[in-house]
Design a protein around this motif. Structure first.
Motif, short mmCIF file in Angstrom:
data_model
loop_
_atom_site.label_atom_id
_atom_site.label_comp_id
_atom_site.label_asym_id
_atom_site.label_seq_id
_atom_site.Cartn_x
_atom_site.Cartn_y
_atom_site.Cartn_z
N ASN A 173 -45.24 -10.14 -28.02
CA ASN A 173 -45.12 -9.93 -26.51
C ASN A 173 -46.56 -9.27 -26.03
N HIS A 174 -46.78 -9.49 -24.79
CA HIS A 174 -48.01 -8.34 -23.98
C HIS A 174 -47.05 -7.55 -22.99
N PRO A 175 -47.56 -6.06 -23.18
CA PRO A 175 -46.69 -5.38 -22.13
C PRO A 175 -46.48 -5.84 -20.80
N SER A 176 -47.48 -6.69 -20.13
CA SER A 176 -47.57 -6.97 -18.53
C SER A 176 -46.48 -7.95 -18.50
N THR A 177 -45.87 -8.66 -19.55
CA THR A 177 -44.99 -9.57 -19.07
C THR A 177 -43.61 -9.17 -18.74
N ASN A 178 -43.23 -8.14 -18.96
CA ASN A 178 -42.10 -7.29 -18.83
C ASN A 178 -40.78 -8.10 -19.44
N LEU A 179 -41.22 -8.80 -20.38
CA LEU A 179 -40.02 -9.65 -21.16
C LEU A 179 -39.70 -8.77 -22.21
N PHE A 180 -40.06 -7.66 -22.58
CA PHE A 180 -39.81 -6.95 -23.70
C PHE A 180 -40.17 -5.26 -23.26
N ASN A 181 -38.93 -4.81 -23.65
CA ASN A 181 -38.91 -3.33 -22.84
C ASN A 181 -39.69 -2.27 -23.81
N PHE A 182 -40.31 -2.71 -24.98
CA PHE A 182 -41.32 -1.68 -25.80
C PHE A 182 -42.42 -2.49 -26.21
N GLY A 183 -43.06 -2.73 -24.93
CA GLY A 183 -44.60 -3.39 -25.04
C GLY A 183 -44.67 -4.34 -25.86
N GLY A 184 -45.62 -4.31 -26.82
CA GLY A 184 -45.96 -5.62 -27.81
C GLY A 184 -47.25 -5.46 -28.52
N ALA A 185 -47.26 -6.07 -29.57
CA ALA A 185 -48.63 -6.24 -30.17
C ALA A 185 -49.57 -7.48 -29.61
N TYR A 186 -49.24 -8.19 -28.84
CA TYR A 186 -49.56 -9.47 -28.69
C TYR A 186 -50.63 -9.99 -29.82
N ALA A 187 -50.11 -9.88 -30.88
CA ALA A 187 -50.94 -10.37 -32.06
C ALA A 187 -51.23 -11.98 -32.16
N HIS A 188 -50.26 -12.61 -31.59
CA HIS A 188 -50.35 -14.14 -31.81
C HIS A 188 -50.51 -14.83 -30.30
N TYR A 189 -51.08 -15.74 -30.16
CA TYR A 189 -51.48 -16.50 -28.75
C TYR A 189 -51.78 -17.98 -28.98
N SER A 190 -51.96 -18.44 -27.82
CA SER A 190 -52.55 -19.65 -27.53
C SER A 190 -53.55 -19.65 -26.40
N GLU A 191 -54.24 -20.78 -25.97
CA GLU A 191 -55.05 -20.85 -25.08
C GLU A 191 -54.95 -22.10 -24.24
N SER A 192 -55.19 -22.12 -23.01
CA SER A 192 -54.74 -22.99 -22.12
C SER A 192 -56.09 -24.20 -22.02
N THR A 193 -56.89 -23.69 -22.69
CA THR A 193 -58.25 -24.89 -23.05
C THR A 193 -58.05 -25.72 -24.36
N ASN A 194 -56.97 -25.13 -24.86
CA ASN A 194 -56.62 -25.99 -26.21
C ASN A 194 -56.32 -27.46 -25.94
N PRO A 195 -56.80 -28.25 -26.62
CA PRO A 195 -56.22 -29.91 -26.35
C PRO A 195 -54.86 -29.86 -26.47
N PHE A 196 -54.31 -29.20 -27.33
CA PHE A 196 -52.77 -29.50 -27.83
C PHE A 196 -52.06 -29.16 -26.21
N TYR A 197 -52.42 -27.94 -25.66
CA TYR A 197 -51.92 -27.63 -24.26
C TYR A 197 -52.25 -28.31 -23.17
N ILE A 198 -53.66 -28.89 -23.14
CA ILE A 198 -53.89 -29.78 -21.90
C ILE A 198 -53.45 -31.04 -21.82
N ASN A 199 -52.96 -31.57 -23.25
CA ASN A 199 -52.44 -32.71 -23.32
C ASN A 199 -50.75 -32.56 -23.02
N TRP A 200 -50.03 -31.56 -22.94
CA TRP A 200 -48.92 -31.60 -22.99
C TRP A 200 -48.40 -31.66 -21.32
N ASP A 201 -47.33 -32.65 -21.04
CA ASP A 201 -47.08 -32.88 -19.81
C ASP A 201 -46.45 -31.44 -19.12
#
Length: 491
Positions: A292-320
């Protein structure tokens, strides 16, 4: 005495000593601390495994190390994928060159946890049949559960470390055991599962416990990994034909977040086997803090945001874009650029602390059994089957918010695919479905698609040593039946 043993065990465990010596060290220290007892082993073992309640407590001890390490395991595995990245100290997972020294040590902690779970299962398997105030039915049930959990741990070990020492209820006290071949490890896994399959009930005795269908699901996965496709299809079909499970319907991302993965779910029609977490201090799911990242407000104890993806990644681009699962990402710039994606698959706004989220972690869901059947039946037949295609379409329809069991314009048609293109289709569906469930890296490895996929998507060549993790130095140093020659390549 039991409290003393547990305290000493946890103290030694935290020192990160080789796990196979923890039991021996605990026994020695407890013995020396109980000089008034001429047979202290009786206190530690024989007087503890006598009632159903005591067996339950012993069985719980096998879940604890696995629950503690599984969230981290998922995060690491999904940083090894075409879509996932690690941040900070975890960025090493992104280059596919093997682990650095820091992450080697962390991998060793997970190795220790899996073997701790195995050791505790071995204690149950060995001692439960000796209980004086327990029925044969209770013994069979708890021993079968322990064998299921032991098999699951070895399945994790063999896929990440290759051949490993096989520690059983017969030899677990022996510090020196040879490194077994991967074939022997898989044979042992299947032996455990075949025995557990016969004894476990069709309906789990309570949430978080395995049923015979959890065993069959794990067996189907093992057979798929081994390329035993008729067997994989048959076991998956047994689960499907049981009519015990169904996909949780969804028409919005909130349905996925709260009805399928939500923190207050005790169980669902889709759950086959999950590791359970609760909103209690240090009894919750730590994965939410990792992701989690604290700005999402999805988790009430902040977060390390230690794993992520990228919108420029072809996997994400090709996803419907119409796929609900794609919407389980937030695009947030937290210093890595505006294209950064943070997962919002797991949500708990009322967790009690950063490791106190209530979300369970699925090990096997009905969606996976359907997709195992789709792939295995096609590989067995040499082409996609009608039933296999329908199993795939069930999962696909749910992802697009459609009625799961009614034909739809978005359906895939068997005639449009040969075997290879259909397998690719199933692998894509699995990739979308099981994000942060730790499946994708295993899929890429078992299908020999890892090198090509990572090169095409991330432009990185996978080093040979990245396919297996390093065996901890403590194992090699303290196990006299192993040597540096037993270390996995490149470490």
């Amino acid at each position: 005495m039991k409290n003393l043993e547990i305290t000493i065990y946890n103290f030694i465990k935290n020192l990160k000593i080789n796990t196979h010596f923890i039991g021996i060290l605990v026994t020695l220290i407890v013995f020396s601390s109980c000089s008034l007892d001429e047979n202290p082993q009786t206190v530690v073992e024989e007087n503890f495994y006598n009632t159903a309640e005591e067996l339950e407590i012993a069985m719980n001890a096998s879940y604890s190390p696995l629950r503690g390490s599984y969230a981290e395991q998922i995060a690491v595995l999904d940083a090894h994928t075409d879509w996932g990245y690690g941040r900070g100290s975890r960025a090493d997972y992104n280059d596919f060159q093997g682990f650095n020294s820091a992450n080697i040590n962390v991998a060793g902690l997970r190795w220790n946890a899996f073997y701790q779970s195995i050791r505790n299962a071995n204690l149950v398997i060995r001692n439960a049949p000796l209980g004086s105030d327990v029925t044969q039915e209770e013994i069979d049930l708890i021993v079968s559960e322990a064998k299921f959990l032991r098999a699951l741990n070895y399945f994790i070990l063999v896929r990440n470390w290759g051949g490993v020492p096989i520690r059983t209820d017969v030899n677990y006290e022996q510090p020196d055991l040879v490194k077994s071949t991967t074939e022997d490890v898989y044979d042992f896994i299947l032996q455990d599962l075949q025995e557990a399959e016969e004894m476990l009930p069709e309906i789990a005795r309570n949430a978080g416990r395995p049923s015979t269908y959890a065993v069959k699901s794990l067996m189907a996965d093992v057979f798929l990994t081994l390329g035993m496709y008729p067997e994989a299809a048959a076991k998956a079909k047994e689960v499907i034909d049981s009519n015990q499970f169904s996909l949780v319907p969804a028409t919005s991302i909130e349905d996925l977040q709260y009805d399928l993965f939500g923190p207050e779910i005790v169980s669902s029609t889709e759950e086959i086997f999950s590791l359970k977490y609760t909103r209690e201090l240090n009894q919750g799911n730590f994965l939410l803090f990792i992701l989690n990242h604290p700005s999402t407000n999805l988790f009430n104890f902040g977060g390390a945001y230690a794993h992520y993806s990228e919108s420029t990644n072809p996997f994400y681009i090709n996803w419907d874009d119409n796929d609900l699962r794609k919407a389980l990402w937030d695009q947030i710039d937290f210093g890595l650029g505006p294209n950064t994606l943070v997962s919002k698959k797991y949500v708990d706004q009322f967790a009690v602390n950063n490791s106190g989220a209530g979300n369970d972690l699925p090990v096997y869901r009905f969606a996976e059994v359907l997709l195992i059947y789709a792939e295995a039946s096609a590989r067995d037949a040499g082409a996609p089957t009608t039933e296999g295609m329908e199993a795939l379409n069930f999962v696909h329809r749910r992802a697009f918010g459609q009625d799961i069991y009614s034909s739809n314009a978005i359906d895939f048609i068997a005639a449009d695919y040969d075997l290879n293109s259909f397998v690719d289709l199933v692998l894509d569906e699995r990739a979308y479905e099981f994000i942060f469930e730790g499946k994708r890296w295993y899929d890429l490895k078992r299908t020999n698609k890892a090198a090509e996929t990572i090169l095409n998507v991330k432009g990185i060549t996978i080093a040979e040593r990245h396919y297996l993790w390093p065996i901890p130095n403590s194992e090699i140093d303290y196990n006299d039946s192993m040597s540096s020659g037993d270390q996995n390549p490149g470490y």
